[in-house]
Design a protein around this motif. Structure first.
Motif, short mmCIF file in Angstrom:
data_model
loop_
_atom_site.label_atom_id
_atom_site.label_comp_id
_atom_site.label_asym_id
_atom_site.label_seq_id
_atom_site.Cartn_x
_atom_site.Cartn_y
_atom_site.Cartn_z
N MET A 17 0.67 -1.13 -0.04
CA MET A 17 -0.06 0.09 0.00
C MET A 17 0.82 1.17 0.03
SD MET A 17 -3.26 -0.18 -0.63
CE MET A 17 -3.48 1.40 0.19
N ILE A 18 2.02 1.28 0.90
CA ILE A 18 2.81 2.24 0.72
C ILE A 18 3.35 2.51 -0.72
CG2 ILE A 18 5.07 3.11 1.63
CD1 ILE A 18 4.34 1.79 4.26
N GLN A 19 3.97 1.40 -1.27
CA GLN A 19 4.36 1.46 -2.68
C GLN A 19 3.44 2.54 -3.45
OE1 GLN A 19 5.41 -2.44 -3.32
NE2 GLN A 19 7.62 -1.93 -4.12
N THR A 20 2.08 1.94 -3.37
CA THR A 20 0.92 2.68 -4.14
C THR A 20 0.85 4.28 -3.75
OG1 THR A 20 -0.23 0.54 -4.20
CG2 THR A 20 -1.29 2.38 -5.01
N ILE A 21 0.82 4.46 -2.50
CA ILE A 21 0.61 5.68 -1.92
C ILE A 21 1.68 6.78 -2.45
CG2 ILE A 21 0.35 7.18 0.13
CD1 ILE A 21 -0.91 4.53 1.58
N LEU A 22 2.79 6.08 -2.39
CA LEU A 22 4.12 7.30 -2.34
C LEU A 22 4.71 6.82 -3.77
CD1 LEU A 22 5.97 6.98 1.04
CD2 LEU A 22 4.46 8.81 0.21
N ASN A 23 4.07 6.01 -4.64
CA ASN A 23 4.46 5.81 -6.04
C ASN A 23 6.05 5.28 -6.03
OD1 ASN A 23 4.47 5.41 -8.92
ND2 ASN A 23 4.91 7.69 -9.07
N ILE A 24 6.34 4.20 -5.11
CA ILE A 24 7.63 3.61 -5.00
C ILE A 24 7.88 2.35 -5.92
CG2 ILE A 24 9.56 2.63 -3.40
CD1 ILE A 24 8.14 4.60 -1.32
N LYS A 25 9.02 2.36 -6.80
CA LYS A 25 8.87 1.28 -7.76
C LYS A 25 9.92 0.25 -6.88
CE LYS A 25 6.81 3.29 -11.16
NZ LYS A 25 5.53 3.13 -10.72
N SER A 26 10.99 0.57 -6.21
CA SER A 26 11.76 -0.44 -5.73
C SER A 26 11.36 -1.09 -4.39
CB SER A 26 13.23 0.56 -5.27
OG SER A 26 12.60 1.61 -4.40
N GLU A 27 11.93 -2.30 -3.92
CA GLU A 27 11.77 -3.06 -3.10
C GLU A 27 12.24 -2.71 -1.69
OE1 GLU A 27 9.12 -5.26 -2.41
OE2 GLU A 27 8.63 -4.81 -4.24
N ILE A 28 11.64 -3.06 -0.55
CA ILE A 28 12.27 -2.64 0.99
C ILE A 28 13.09 -3.48 1.29
CG2 ILE A 28 10.51 -3.81 1.93
CD1 ILE A 28 11.48 -0.31 2.92
N GLY A 29 14.03 -2.96 1.94
CA GLY A 29 15.31 -3.90 2.57
C GLY A 29 14.95 -4.36 3.72
N HIS A 30 14.45 -3.49 4.52
CA HIS A 30 14.10 -3.80 6.03
C HIS A 30 12.59 -3.30 6.40
CE1 HIS A 30 18.09 -4.87 7.52
NE2 HIS A 30 18.48 -4.25 6.65
N TYR A 31 11.86 -4.38 6.89
CA TYR A 31 10.46 -3.97 7.28
C TYR A 31 10.54 -2.87 8.44
CZ TYR A 31 8.47 -7.08 3.66
OH TYR A 31 8.21 -7.33 2.61
N ASP A 32 11.68 -2.58 9.20
CA ASP A 32 11.52 -1.59 10.14
C ASP A 32 11.47 -0.18 9.46
OD1 ASP A 32 11.82 -3.29 12.47
OD2 ASP A 32 14.03 -3.38 12.26
N ALA A 33 11.88 -0.10 8.35
CA ALA A 33 11.80 1.28 7.84
C ALA A 33 10.38 1.30 7.19
CB ALA A 33 13.03 1.22 6.37
N SER A 34 9.75 0.22 6.52
CA SER A 34 8.67 0.62 5.93
C SER A 34 7.48 0.62 7.00
CB SER A 34 8.09 -0.44 5.00
OG SER A 34 8.29 -1.93 5.89
N ASP A 35 7.88 0.21 8.17
CA ASP A 35 6.90 0.52 9.13
C ASP A 35 6.90 1.71 9.86
OD1 ASP A 35 5.92 -2.31 9.38
OD2 ASP A 35 7.25 -2.93 11.15
N ALA A 36 8.11 2.02 9.57
CA ALA A 36 8.12 3.77 10.16
C ALA A 36 7.53 4.42 9.23
CB ALA A 36 9.60 4.00 10.25
#
Lengths: 171, 171
Positions: B113-132
């Motif tokens: 959902m965050i990728q959609t909202i912020l239009n991010i193409k790349s993948e996340i390395g750490h879910y701690d960062a996506s949680d933040a």
């Protein structure tokens, strides 16, 4: 939150400040943290301490109160770090032992010894304040023991820590 | 420690910064707190945020880890307070609900959902960062809901809080 500040001279220890910051449970948590932030910042600004010592809490409390306590300590620790002051942590047992020679001493016994050490005539209003003062004196005794017993043999802080494993050190 | 910074424009939300501060368990606790203090101070200095939002932890952990987490959060909160930035706290459930519409969503669903909202193409390395980042977006949605639904009827913050009892507020 109790706090106590001492000045350590070559032959004596002197009381500088002693007090309790009242954190009304009516205030919301963020406001309480702000009061701690402000108060610790004020004390550091006024007295420019060389060291900062706190008491390591018991682990008998519930998780929610530990989180609150941790946040309160974190805010206070951050004030010390902001001013580049080293932080040391002591267990309650260690503090009591250092002050009275008895790790299970009660608050009254601790306060009576503090009165003798600092030559204080008046009585204490809050034991939170005398407990804080006890941590400061305990830290002074530890610092002194470096000079008295280990100075010649000491190769820096790591070496001191190895020789003093009982001392709980945060840094 | 994960962190995420967003810029909120009139029509879109943009990712500014996303990262993880690695806190090696080999480092002593005081050193880890200093890293947090330094990093949060740097981020605040660089991006000058208007708001600071954190996640309220679960209470399932043991008391010792809650104390550590509390201290870490306290140090980060103090950095925000030092710069006069208001602090808001959200429960993990509230964050997931705000982002995905499901309070029990998993980390992968939240990130998609965050990728959609912020239009991010790349993948996340750490879910701690996506949680933040999820907490930041959740806070933006809350702020937005003030403007959209309550602006005319709102008599200050206290009134907003009364009308939004589900929102966990630290201040």
């Amino acid at each position: 939150m109790g706090y106590g500040l001492i000045e350590v001279g070559s032959t004596q220890v002197r009381l500088l400040e002693l007090g309790v910051l009242k954190l009304s449970p009516k205030k919301d948590p963020y406001e309480r943290l702000q009061l701690i932030h402000k108060k610790v910042g004020q004390l550091i600004g006024e007295f420019r301490p060389d060291d900062f010592a706190i008491e390591a809490p018991f682990f008998g409390k519930n998780v929610q109160s530990m989180l609150k306590l941790g946040r309160a300590q974190g805010v206070a620790i951050a004030s010390a770090m902001h001013s580049g002051i080293p932080v040391t942590e002591y267990s309650p047992k260690k503090v009591k032992l250092a002050i009275t020679g008895n790790g299970n001493a009660d608050k009254v016994q601790v306060w009576k010894m503090i009165q003798t050490i600092l030559n204080i005539k008046s009585e204490i209003g809050h034991y939170d304040a005398s407990d804080a003062l006890a941590v400061a004196i305990c830290h002074h005794f530890q610092d002194n023991s470096i000079l008295n017993t280990n100075a010649k043999k000491l190769n820096g802080w790591g070496d001191y820590l190895k020789k003093n494993p009982g001392r709980i050190k945060l840094r």
